[in-house]
Design an enzyme around this catalytic site. Structure first.
Site, PDB file in Angstrom:
ATOM      1  CG  HIS A  55      30.397  39.758  33.614  1.00  0.00           C
ATOM      2  ND1 HIS A  55      31.508  39.188  33.050  1.00  0.00           N
ATOM      3  CD2 HIS A  55      30.840  40.431  34.709  1.00  0.00           C
ATOM      4  CE1 HIS A  55      32.580  39.499  33.778  1.00  0.00           C
ATOM      5  NE2 HIS A  55      32.196  40.246  34.783  1.00  0.00           N
ATOM      6  NE  ARG A  82      32.476  39.304  28.520  1.00  0.00           N
ATOM      7  CZ  ARG A  82      31.379  38.611  28.803  1.00  0.00           C
ATOM      8  NH1 ARG A  82      30.651  38.079  27.840  1.00  0.00           N
ATOM      9  NH2 ARG A  82      31.003  38.451  30.061  1.00  0.00           N
ATOM     10  CE1 TYR A 132      55.881  62.855  56.411  1.00  0.00           C
ATOM     11  CE2 TYR A 132      55.517  61.140  54.766  1.00  0.00           C
ATOM     12  CZ  TYR A 132      55.827  62.455  55.087  1.00  0.00           C
ATOM     13  OH  TYR A 132      56.085  63.356  54.089  1.00  0.00           O
ATOM     14  CG  MET A 166      52.698  60.984  47.173  1.00  0.00           C
ATOM     15  SD  MET A 166      52.296  62.695  46.813  1.00  0.00           S
ATOM     16  CE  MET A 166      51.161  63.093  48.118  1.00  0.00           C
TER      17      MET A 166
HETATM   18  C1  LIG Z   1      36.248  42.874  32.907  1.00  0.00           C
HETATM   19  C2  LIG Z   1      35.289  42.006  32.217  1.00  0.00           C
HETATM   20  C3  LIG Z   1      35.684  40.755  31.716  1.00  0.00           C
HETATM   21  C4  LIG Z   1      37.044  40.141  31.989  1.00  0.00           C
HETATM   22  O1  LIG Z   1      37.036  39.552  33.270  1.00  0.00           O
HETATM   23  P1  LIG Z   1      38.347  38.775  33.813  1.00  0.00           P
HETATM   24  O2  LIG Z   1      37.924  38.264  35.126  1.00  0.00           O
HETATM   25  O3  LIG Z   1      39.421  39.794  33.917  1.00  0.00           O
HETATM   26  O4  LIG Z   1      38.651  37.739  32.803  1.00  0.00           O
HETATM   27  C5  LIG Z   1      34.758  40.048  30.970  1.00  0.00           C
HETATM   28  N1  LIG Z   1      33.523  40.537  30.741  1.00  0.00           N
HETATM   29  C6  LIG Z   1      33.098  41.712  31.232  1.00  0.00           C
HETATM   30  C7  LIG Z   1      31.725  42.174  30.951  1.00  0.00           C
HETATM   31  C8  LIG Z   1      33.962  42.476  31.995  1.00  0.00           C
HETATM   32  O5  LIG Z   1      33.536  43.645  32.490  1.00  0.00           O
END
Ligand SMILES: *Cc1c(COP(=O)(O)O)cnc(C)c1O
Length: 389
Positions: free
Chosen positions: A172, A229, A273, A321
């Site tokens: 990632h 992803r 408030y 709230m």
């Molecule tokens: C949340 C996440 C993503 C998606 O990331 P975006 O910036 O929303 O596209 C991809 N891979 C992992 C491991 C994540 O935790």
């Protein structure tokens, strides 16, 4: 169907499809899309979003953060592959394996326990195996094996573990949303080098290699690999303001309410408030029945605005709230019962999640995720409401 008046989030499922198609144009033909719908689909509703995506050819499956989120999808008859991106606790292994949910692995003890869970299920006459994706830490410093000798030994162990099938390996990016891609490219190179080494050592290929998040889909096409992803961009939101807005993403969510009270007060009247706002003239004040209890940021007190009758109405005083006040002195047509837009478009004016994030010192991702359970989500396909929760 119940008409929601106090507050509702309109979720445009056609926009989700548009955003997927826009991203599909950016990625290679060989690459599948894992749609990330953690935190209830970034606040938009995981099940309805997954339901429209389930039949899209380019969608290879879904990614969530927790075991509960995976189970929610399976319970709703979402049958495409589901991957849990975070750590899964051993108490959930049996059920997730049984329901064919992929888990992320990076701890040695997990392999042993997954293997035992498969054995347990098998001995009960259930034929199954644990499909896993190995997480590699190439620069997030979060979860994941290090791309070193010890990491290599982990991959070898996973590959040879009884009952476990290594279906994928991923990493990632920490900084793919920045203009300077040096760090993301470094991570990518580390990942490739490690995966090549692991495959060579084990003498076996790992079918799904993936690393790209939304920012990388948009700006680092060389990192597509087997899967991408897609998270934030699917909801029509941008990973950061440094990312070039070259495709036509459409915001999926808009947030609305109605004015419940309108009155004229003289100059010198404190509002809300703490009396942090005091009128300096005769002022028409309207009350909106939404507050930080709905996830509308209190930090917008005295600085935010909403849209009424296509015009900007400034927020007066502190957000409570469950309610806040706005100035409608310049909008004489604003009366009790008028639609109020907190996020989204009204006529020529628009308030984006990004603007609200900036204004409240938050982050667009955070704002979407924090929209409260108290807000009903109304789902649209085209102009038609398709379901209402
Ligand atoms: C949340 C996440 C993503 C998606 O990331 P975006 O910036 O929303 O596209 C991809 N891979 C992992 C491991 C994540 O935790």
């Amino acid at each position: 169907m119940k008409k929601h008046k106090r507050v509702f989030a309109a979720i445009h499922l056609d926009a989700v499809k548009n955003n997927i198609e826009q991203m599909e144009k950016m990625i290679s033909d060989k690459t599948g899309m894992l749609c990330v719908i953690k935190t209830d689909g970034y606040g938009h509703g995981a099940v309805p979003v997954a339901s429209v995506l389930e039949s899209e050819d380019c969608v290879a499956g879904f990614a969530v953060a927790t075991a509960e989120e995976a189970i929610e999808l399976r319970d709703a008859d979402i049958n495409k592959p589901v991957l849990v991106l975070g750590y899964t606790f051993p108490q959930d292994y049996d059920e997730l394996i049984y329901r064919n949910v992929r888990m992320t692995v990076f701890r040695r003890d997990t392999l042993k326990k997954l293997s035992e869970a498969v054995e347990r299920l098998n001995s009960n006459g259930i034929s199954c195996k644990a499909l896993v994706h190995i997480k590699v830490d190439t620069g997030m410093g979060r979860i994941g094996i290090m791309p070193d000798d010890e990491g290599l030994a982990f991959v070898e162990e996973a590959m040879s573990c009884k009952g476990i099938e290594v279906e994928g390996i991923f990493t990632h990016f920490a900084r793919a949303d920045e203009t300077d891609k040096t760090s993301a490219v470094e991570q990518y190179k580390k990942f490739i080098a490690f995966v090549n080494r692991a495959e060579k050592t084990c003498g076996k290929a790992i079918p799904y290699k993936h690393c790209a998040n939304s920012a990388a889909i948009l700006e680092l096409p060389q990192t597509n690999m087997d899967l991408v992803r897609a998270g934030i961009a699917m909801y029509g939101l941008w990973p950061s303001d440094e990312v070039k807005k070259e495709i036509a993403l459409q915001p999926v969510l808009s947030l609305h309410s109605h004015i419940v009270y309108c009155k004229e007060v003289p100059a010198g009247t404190p509002i809300s408030y703490g009396g942090t706002y005091v009128t300096d003239k005769l002022t028409r004040v309207a009350t909106v029945p939404v507050g930080y209890g709905d996830g509308y940021p209190r930090a917008l007190s005295n600085i935010g605005h909403v849209l009424v009758c296509g015009k900007k109405a400034p927020i007066l005083g502190r957000i409570c709230m469950d309610q806040f006040m706005i100035d409608v002195s310049d909008i004489p047509e604003a009366v009790e019962g008028c639609l109020v837009t907190l996020i989204g478009r009204d006529g020529k004016e628009e308030i984006t999640m990004e603007q609200l994030g900036d204004l409240s010192g938050r982050f667009n991702y955070e704002l979407a995720c924090d929209l409260g359970k108290r807000i009903p989500r109304v789902y649209y396909e085209g102009k038609e409401i398709c379901s209402d929760f």
